[in-house]
Motif scaffolding. Structure first.
Motif, PDB file in Angstrom:
ATOM      1  N   LEU A   1       3.635   4.199   3.546  1.00 12.86           N
ATOM      2  CA  LEU A   1       4.080   2.993   2.846  1.00 12.86           C
ATOM      3  C   LEU A   1       3.821   1.820   3.786  1.00 12.86           C
ATOM      4  CD1 LEU A   1       7.565   4.203   1.516  1.00 12.86           C
ATOM      5  CD2 LEU A   1       5.654   3.487   0.057  1.00 12.86           C
ATOM      6  N   GLU A   2       3.336   0.706   3.241  1.00 12.32           N
ATOM      7  CA  GLU A   2       3.021  -0.424   4.104  1.00 12.32           C
ATOM      8  C   GLU A   2       3.136  -1.730   3.338  1.00 12.32           C
ATOM      9  OE1 GLU A   2      -0.439  -1.904   7.292  1.00 12.32           O
ATOM     10  OE2 GLU A   2      -0.794  -0.174   5.979  1.00 12.32           O
ATOM     11  N   ASN A   3       3.691  -2.738   4.022  1.00 13.70           N
ATOM     12  CA  ASN A   3       3.650  -4.112   3.526  1.00 13.70           C
ATOM     13  C   ASN A   3       3.303  -5.032   4.699  1.00 13.70           C
ATOM     14  OD1 ASN A   3       5.998  -4.454   5.017  1.00 13.70           O
ATOM     15  ND2 ASN A   3       7.328  -4.749   3.263  1.00 13.70           N
ATOM     16  N   GLU A   4       3.585  -6.306   4.560  1.00  9.41           N
ATOM     17  CA  GLU A   4       3.225  -7.274   5.591  1.00  9.41           C
ATOM     18  C   GLU A   4       3.988  -7.068   6.889  1.00  9.41           C
ATOM     19  OE1 GLU A   4       3.461 -12.165   6.228  1.00  9.41           O
ATOM     20  OE2 GLU A   4       3.872 -11.264   4.262  1.00  9.41           O
TER      21      GLU A   4
ATOM     22  N   MET B   1       0.839  -1.183   0.000  1.00 10.14           N
ATOM     23  CA  MET B   1       0.000   0.000   0.000  1.00 10.14           C
ATOM     24  C   MET B   1       0.882   1.244   0.000  1.00 10.14           C
ATOM     25  SD  MET B   1      -1.342   2.728   1.820  1.00 10.14           S
ATOM     26  CE  MET B   1      -1.149   2.399   3.560  1.00 10.14           C
ATOM     27  N   VAL B   2       0.506   2.260  -0.780  1.00 12.45           N
ATOM     28  CA  VAL B   2       1.275   3.488  -0.840  1.00 12.45           C
ATOM     29  C   VAL B   2       0.341   4.671  -1.040  1.00 12.45           C
ATOM     30  CG1 VAL B   2       1.665   3.266  -3.335  1.00 12.45           C
ATOM     31  CG2 VAL B   2       3.190   4.698  -1.969  1.00 12.45           C
ATOM     32  N   SER B   3       0.651   5.771  -0.368  1.00 13.54           N
ATOM     33  CA  SER B   3       0.020   7.063  -0.603  1.00 13.54           C
ATOM     34  C   SER B   3       1.099   8.107  -0.383  1.00 13.54           C
ATOM     35  CB  SER B   3      -1.167   7.282   0.339  1.00 13.54           C
ATOM     36  OG  SER B   3      -0.711   7.479   1.675  1.00 13.54           O
ATOM     37  N   GLU B   4       0.753   9.380  -0.471  1.00 14.65           N
ATOM     38  CA  GLU B   4       1.750  10.422  -0.266  1.00 14.65           C
ATOM     39  C   GLU B   4       2.195  10.526   1.187  1.00 14.65           C
ATOM     40  OE1 GLU B   4       0.626  14.175  -1.829  1.00 14.65           O
ATOM     41  OE2 GLU B   4       0.814  13.539  -3.926  1.00 14.65           O
ATOM     42  N   THR B   5       1.504   9.845   2.087  1.00 13.43           N
ATOM     43  CA  THR B   5       1.868   9.917   3.504  1.00 13.43           C
ATOM     44  C   THR B   5       2.115   8.551   4.140  1.00 13.43           C
ATOM     45  OG1 THR B   5      -0.468   9.938   4.153  1.00 13.43           O
ATOM     46  CG2 THR B   5       0.613  12.072   3.850  1.00 13.43           C
TER      47      THR B   5
ATOM     48  N   ARG C   1       7.246  -3.365  -5.327  1.00 14.06           N
ATOM     49  CA  ARG C   1       7.677  -2.340  -4.394  1.00 14.06           C
ATOM     50  C   ARG C   1       6.936  -1.043  -4.667  1.00 14.06           C
ATOM     51  NH1 ARG C   1      13.847  -0.418  -5.859  1.00 14.06           N
ATOM     52  NH2 ARG C   1      13.416   0.626  -7.835  1.00 14.06           N
ATOM     53  N   ALA C   2       6.980  -0.155  -3.653  1.00 10.84           N
ATOM     54  CA  ALA C   2       6.377   1.170  -3.755  1.00 10.84           C
ATOM     55  C   ALA C   2       7.365   2.177  -3.193  1.00 10.84           C
ATOM     56  CB  ALA C   2       5.060   1.224  -2.986  1.00 10.84           C
ATOM     57  N   SER C   3       7.235   3.432  -3.634  1.00 12.76           N
ATOM     58  CA  SER C   3       8.172   4.438  -3.160  1.00 12.76           C
ATOM     59  C   SER C   3       7.531   5.814  -3.133  1.00 12.76           C
ATOM     60  CB  SER C   3       9.441   4.471  -4.021  1.00 12.76           C
ATOM     61  OG  SER C   3       9.157   4.921  -5.324  1.00 12.76           O
ATOM     62  N   ILE C   4       8.053   6.636  -2.218  1.00 10.13           N
ATOM     63  CA  ILE C   4       7.658   8.036  -2.066  1.00 10.13           C
ATOM     64  C   ILE C   4       8.915   8.889  -2.159  1.00 10.13           C
ATOM     65  CG2 ILE C   4       6.696   9.767  -0.497  1.00 10.13           C
ATOM     66  CD1 ILE C   4       5.049   7.540   0.791  1.00 10.13           C
ATOM     67  N   ARG C   5       8.833   9.958  -2.936  1.00  7.72           N
ATOM     68  CA  ARG C   5       9.963  10.885  -3.046  1.00  7.72           C
ATOM     69  C   ARG C   5       9.650  12.158  -2.272  1.00  7.72           C
ATOM     70  NH1 ARG C   5      12.596  12.748  -8.714  1.00  7.72           N
ATOM     71  NH2 ARG C   5      13.554  10.692  -8.486  1.00  7.72           N
ATOM     72  N   ILE C   6      10.630  12.585  -1.444  1.00  9.17           N
ATOM     73  CA  ILE C   6      10.500  13.829  -0.675  1.00  9.17           C
ATOM     74  C   ILE C   6      11.668  14.733  -1.052  1.00  9.17           C
ATOM     75  CG2 ILE C   6      10.453  14.844   1.628  1.00  9.17           C
ATOM     76  CD1 ILE C   6       9.121  12.303   2.617  1.00  9.17           C
ATOM     77  N   GLU C   7      11.335  15.926  -1.539  1.00  9.52           N
ATOM     78  CA  GLU C   7      12.329  16.891  -2.000  1.00  9.52           C
ATOM     79  C   GLU C   7      12.399  18.052  -1.009  1.00  9.52           C
ATOM     80  OE1 GLU C   7      11.206  17.993  -5.939  1.00  9.52           O
ATOM     81  OE2 GLU C   7      11.263  15.928  -6.699  1.00  9.52           O
ATOM     82  N   ARG C   8      13.621  18.466  -0.683  1.00  9.84           N
ATOM     83  CA  ARG C   8      13.848  19.546   0.269  1.00  9.84           C
ATOM     84  C   ARG C   8      14.870  20.536  -0.299  1.00  9.84           C
ATOM     85  NH1 ARG C   8      12.719  17.466   5.692  1.00  9.84           N
ATOM     86  NH2 ARG C   8      12.349  15.227   5.642  1.00  9.84           N
TER      87      ARG C   8
END
Length: 364
Positions: free
Chosen positions: A7-10, A1-5, A83-90
């Motif tokens: 990430l989750e797996n088993e 599961m993935v959203s902008e806030t 796999r799932a991923s979220i990118r955070i830019e600073r």
């Protein structure tokens, strides 16, 4: 599961605070413990002035308070079956930090791919990993071993990983941070008010003048080169665990993180090899094979150079191990004491002989 806030797996659930761009929750679903619950998330990036010289003479700690980088963008990058991923830019000043958080479908660790474009002078950047642990102890990897050090914020060297283990609501828990290419770390106790919990810090970059030795004075009108300028890439993993960090096998994780799998393309042709094979198999336990090479002094031996195999015990325990070498059809059976390094010469035929690090027989 993935959203902008999230990430989750088993095995793991990671939740991000969109305001700070850092974890507000990292749950080990096997134990139900959230290792960062309530920890201050805006301390992950800390940029501060660094007036020290190239080698940081007389500096005990770089665990200084600093300004956080601003969060510019959070985006889902991958959402697939594997796999799932979220990118955070600073950003801060003229510099930019991109962290891509990756969770595989069967992963027990949260992997982060980092791209840092650093353009600051006489500043440093700490990446900090705050936790919710109580009464923690800190363990640092050293070459072929590990060492416990005080939780006091002092800058210390580490090979590839640092662990912080304590309790959360009386339940044993910990967080191991495994990183590539970074060797300056600290483990800090948190503030006296309890607003910030114990944390692990990585000195990501320092930008003093290159080859400047304090107390030599710098010329205000001089032109100098500053360290760590430009784009660099590295990786780290966050590994939440129960009470014993050794069960997470951080030494093996560090090798796997730092040495990417190489793919070799081959054309179609007949041959004896099957669809999969192995040069060596150490059983994926506490004994880790660290080197396989040809011997230095047996190139004229029948059948060619003999094989040199080096391995080390990584969990501080005595263990019997079987190392399979399918490529040459041999097997090494040996006992390893805690953190012991052993080297073997393996001929195609005949006895397997233990050597020292210079490849000389131990009984010579």
């Amino acid at each position: 599961m993935v959203s902008e806030t999230a990430l989750e797996n088993e095995f793991l659930r990671a939740e991000f605070d969109p305001a700070t761009g850092w974890l507000r929750s990292l749950v080990n679903k096997e134990t139900g413990v959230d290792v960062v619950a309530g920890a201050a998330g805006d301390t992950h990036t800390q940029i501060c002035d660094d007036p020290t010289d190239t080698w940081g003479h007389r500096v005990i700690s770089y665990a200084w308070e600093g300004a956080p980088m601003a969060v510019d963008r959070i985006a889902v990058r991958q959402s697939g079956a594997l796999r799932a991923s979220i990118r955070i830019e600073r950003s801060w000043g003229r510099s930019m930090l991109v962290e891509e958080f990756i969770l595989g479908h069967d992963a027990r660790a949260l992997r982060v791919e980092v791209t840092l474009d650093w353009r600051e002078q006489a500043h440093l950047l700490k990446l900090r990993f705050p936790t919710a642990l109580t009464d923690p102890k800190a363990t640092y990897e050293i070459p072929y071993g590990e060492l416990e050090r005080p939780v006091d914020g002092a800058e210390e060297p580490a090979q590839s990983w640092v662990d912080l283990t304590g309790t959360i609501d009386g339940v044993p828990a910990g967080l191991t941070v495994v990183a590539t290419d970074k060797h300056g770390w600290d483990v800090s106790p948190g503030d006296s008010a309890g607003d910030i919990g114990p944390s692990i810090g990585i000195t990501a970059v320092r930008s003093p003048v290159y080859s400047w030795h304090d107390p030599r004075l710098l010329d205000e009108s001089g032109i100098y080169s500053f360290q760590d300028q430009g784009i660099q890439r590295f990786r780290y993993e966050l590994v939440p665990h129960a009470g014993d960090h050794r069960a997470a096998q951080p030494a093996r994780r560090a090798i796997e993180l730092g040495q990417r799998v190489r793919a070799m393309l081959e054309s179609f042709h007949e041959g004896p090899l099957g669809p999969e094979g192995s040069f060596a198999d150490d059983g994926h336990g506490s004994v880790l094979v660290t080197a396989i090479k040809g011997s230095e002094d047996a190139v004229d031996a029948p059948g060619g150079a003999e094989l040199i195999v080096r391995a080390v015990e990584t969990r501080g325990e005595s263990v019997d191990v079987t190392i399979e070498l399918p490529l040459v059809g041999r097997t090494i059976e040996a006992t390893f004491e805690p953190y012991r390094i052993r080297t073997f010469r393996v001929p195609r035929e005949g006895d397997i002989v233990e050597l020292d690090l210079l490849e000389l027989p131990l009984d010579a």
